[in-house]
Enzyme design. Structure first.
Site: not given
Ligand SMILES: Nc1nc2c(c(=O)[nH]1)N[C@@H](CN(C=O)c1ccc(C(=O)N[C@@H](CCC(=O)O)C(=O)O)cc1)CN2
Length: 311
Positions: A256
């Protein structure tokens, strides 16, 4: 294991069709071109571009220009022009642009046909509002793009995508991120010009971003830089904010923190629960994401480090 909910292979680029885009002046006709130029600002760039297009017989339809510093910073310009038989003139025009803009002025540039609609893959998890908004706006001709596939780490939204006749690929995250991203790259390879994360809740690796070769846009459900990461509406409720918002940004390896494209906000109060914030915020997310995707598909976004210029 991937299950294709409708088709086994991503859809190929559909035949070009003219389209009146949201901006109106930048129609999708075959003779409309867009010239995007940026680089170190210097005297005479606008004149050079105008003279070159005029010498080629082009008529400038619209022009947006920005210099980051009157004393010498970065130069940005988007020129929309009409030129009869443009498809047949592209190679000759590109040779002249390369000689003048790159060779003499050291600028970078991109020349695209307005009718070339961007092929888009939309990544989703379980939230449907941003995905359905993009599908609905595309169907109404409000977005100059073609969604060629939907990819999800869950099967839930397959039934919602099916009526649009677009392939839905369920790529479970349970098999591990490396395997999931390998499959993503297999599906995307050469088939798309843009990836949109429409509330996709998986963190994208740096390896994927380097390999995918096209821009990735995310909609974050907060007014960044506030409340980065998961659960921003609960964080907003806990902080007692009086405004909530949404941010569309290009995705980088830093969660983000990529270049912001579009933002908007609405007022909230102590009476709103976190669920109320999520419900009200969904409308803001949809509005912000569609504006950002439209700007990208109309080549109105130029990058300046970790920021953007949006014409
Ligand atoms: N490299 C990036 N990947 C993603 C981004 C980004 O900016 N850079 N944006 C996210 C979307 N997002 C918020 O908008 C977001 C999505 C998921 C999580 C998160 O912590 N998800 C899981 C972990 C999932 C995993 O390990 O892949 C959790 O809830 O623990 C935080 C923010 C999309 N991807």
């Amino acid at each position: 294991m991937t299950t294709a909910a409708t088709e086994e292979t991503p859809r190929q680029r559909p035949p070009q069709e003219s389209l009146a885009t949201a901006s109106g002046t930048d129609s999708g006709s075959k003779d409309i071109g867009r010239l995007i130029v940026q680089g170190t600002d210097q005297h005479g760039i606008v004149a050079s571009i105008s003279a070159l297009l005029s010498e080629a017989g082009a008529n400038i339809v619209s022009l947006d220009q920005h210099s980051s510093d009157p004393e010498g910073g970065q130069f940005f310009q988007r020129t929309v022009f009409s030129l009869p038989h443009l498809p047949a003139r592209l190679e000759e025009l590109r040779e002249k642009l390369d000689a003048r803009l790159t060779g003499e002025l050291g600028l970078s540039w991109q020349l695209v046909e307005a009718r070339q609609r961007k092929r888009v893959a939309v990544f989703v998890s379980k939230s449907d509002h941003c995905l359905l908004d993009l599908l609905w706006r595309q169907r109404r001709g409000e977005l100059p793009m073609d969604i060629v596939m939907v990819v999800s780490n869950h099967p839930d939204l397959a039934k919602d995508v099916r009526p649009f006749g677009i392939p839905y690929f369920h790529v479970p995250a349970s098999g591990g991120k490396v395997e999931a991203e390998r499959r993503h790259l297999e599906l995307l390879a050469g088939n798309v010009d843009l990836v949109v994360l429409a509330r996709y809740m998986q963190i994208i690796t740096e390896d994927f971003l380097e390999a995918v070769g096209v821009p990735v846009i995310n909609i974050h459900h907060s007014f960044l830089p506030a409340f980065i990461g998961a659960g921003p509406y609960q964080k907003a409720k806990d902080r007692g904010v009086k405004l909530i918002g949404a941010t569309a940004h290009y995705v980088t390896k830093d969660l983000d923190e990529g270049p912001i494209i579009e933002q908007d906000a609405i007022r909230v109060s102590h009476r709103d629960s976190a669920q109320d914030l999520a419900r009200s915020g969904a409308d803001v997310e949809r509005r912000v994401l569609s504006r950002a995707v439209a700007a990208h598909c109309e080549d109105r976004i130029l990058r300046e480090g970790n920021t953007t210029v949006v014409f």
